[in-house]
Design a protein around this motif. Structure first.
Motif, short mmCIF file in Angstrom:
data_model
loop_
_atom_site.label_atom_id
_atom_site.label_comp_id
_atom_site.label_asym_id
_atom_site.label_seq_id
_atom_site.Cartn_x
_atom_site.Cartn_y
_atom_site.Cartn_z
N SER A 180 -6.85 -1.28 5.75
CA SER A 180 -6.18 0.17 5.35
C SER A 180 -4.86 -0.22 4.58
O SER A 180 -5.12 0.42 3.84
CB SER A 180 -6.39 0.69 6.84
N LYS A 181 -4.06 -1.20 4.77
CA LYS A 181 -3.29 -1.66 4.12
C LYS A 181 -3.42 -1.88 2.41
O LYS A 181 -3.02 -0.77 1.81
CB LYS A 181 -2.56 -2.39 4.57
N PHE A 182 -4.81 -2.37 2.16
CA PHE A 182 -4.89 -2.57 1.23
C PHE A 182 -5.58 -1.54 0.21
O PHE A 182 -4.78 -1.16 -0.97
CB PHE A 182 -5.98 -4.00 1.47
N ASN A 183 -5.59 -0.31 0.79
CA ASN A 183 -6.60 0.58 0.40
C ASN A 183 -5.03 1.78 -0.31
O ASN A 183 -5.59 2.66 -1.28
CB ASN A 183 -7.24 1.50 1.04
N LYS A 184 -4.24 1.51 0.51
CA LYS A 184 -3.08 2.34 0.24
C LYS A 184 -2.21 1.66 -0.25
O LYS A 184 -1.34 2.62 -1.55
CB LYS A 184 -2.48 2.21 1.37
N LYS A 185 -2.85 0.21 -1.24
CA LYS A 185 -2.19 0.00 -1.99
C LYS A 185 -2.15 0.60 -3.92
O LYS A 185 -2.81 0.93 -3.45
CB LYS A 185 -1.82 -2.05 -2.33
N PRO A 186 -1.17 0.37 -4.35
CA PRO A 186 -1.40 0.61 -6.33
C PRO A 186 -2.72 -0.05 -6.79
O PRO A 186 -2.79 -0.65 -6.44
CB PRO A 186 -0.31 0.75 -6.83
N LEU A 187 -3.20 1.40 -8.11
CA LEU A 187 -4.67 -0.09 -7.83
C LEU A 187 -4.09 -0.86 -8.45
O LEU A 187 -4.35 -2.09 -8.59
CB LEU A 187 -4.64 0.72 -9.40
N GLU A 188 -2.95 -1.17 -8.97
CA GLU A 188 -2.52 -2.49 -10.04
C GLU A 188 -2.61 -3.28 -9.42
O GLU A 188 -2.59 -4.53 -9.78
CB GLU A 188 -1.32 -2.95 -11.17
N GLN A 189 -1.92 -3.60 -8.01
CA GLN A 189 -1.55 -4.46 -6.65
C GLN A 189 -2.81 -4.56 -5.98
O GLN A 189 -3.07 -6.07 -6.37
CB GLN A 189 -0.62 -3.44 -6.37
N ARG A 190 -3.66 -3.97 -5.99
CA ARG A 190 -4.57 -4.03 -5.42
C ARG A 190 -6.24 -4.92 -6.31
O ARG A 190 -6.78 -5.41 -5.91
CB ARG A 190 -6.00 -2.88 -5.56
N ALA A 191 -5.92 -4.53 -7.87
CA ALA A 191 -6.33 -5.30 -8.65
C ALA A 191 -5.78 -6.81 -8.52
O ALA A 191 -7.05 -7.95 -9.32
CB ALA A 191 -6.16 -4.72 -10.12
N ASP A 192 -4.66 -6.88 -8.90
CA ASP A 192 -3.94 -8.31 -8.61
C ASP A 192 -4.74 -8.93 -7.64
O ASP A 192 -4.47 -10.19 -7.90
CB ASP A 192 -2.54 -8.05 -9.13
N ILE A 193 -4.47 -8.49 -6.45
CA ILE A 193 -5.22 -9.63 -5.54
C ILE A 193 -6.51 -9.47 -4.88
O ILE A 193 -6.45 -10.43 -4.98
CB ILE A 193 -4.94 -8.35 -3.79
#
Length: 84
Positions: free
Chosen positions: A4-17
């Protein structure tokens, strides 16, 4: 990873993770996109990248086996199959 927290992050942050903490498994190409498959904990994730514009366009967690179907043809399991 809390999905849930992951999906709320901006696209660039999710890609980086995913790229930093995931285990790279495969790549496929579709139109102008490079799509990489990663394993992150109990999840599989796809990172869609558009080289022409040097940007990420999609990061998605694959919750169902259907999402893995495009990668199945890339996997060679002949070494683990019993001899006929």
């Amino acid at each position: 990873m809390n999905l849930s927290k992951f999906n709320k992050k901006p696209l660039e942050q999710r890609a980086d993770i995913i790229v930093r903490h995931g285990v790279y498994l495969a790549v496929r190409y579709r139109s102008q996109f490079v799509i990489r498959l990663y394993c992150v904990g109990p999840y599989f994730a796809e990172v869609w990248y558009e080289p022409r514009r040097d940007r990420f366009v999609l990061v998605r967690i694959l919750n169902e086996a259907v999402g893995l179907k495009p990668y199945l043809e890339m996997v060679d399991i002949s070494e683990v199959l019993p001899a006929a």
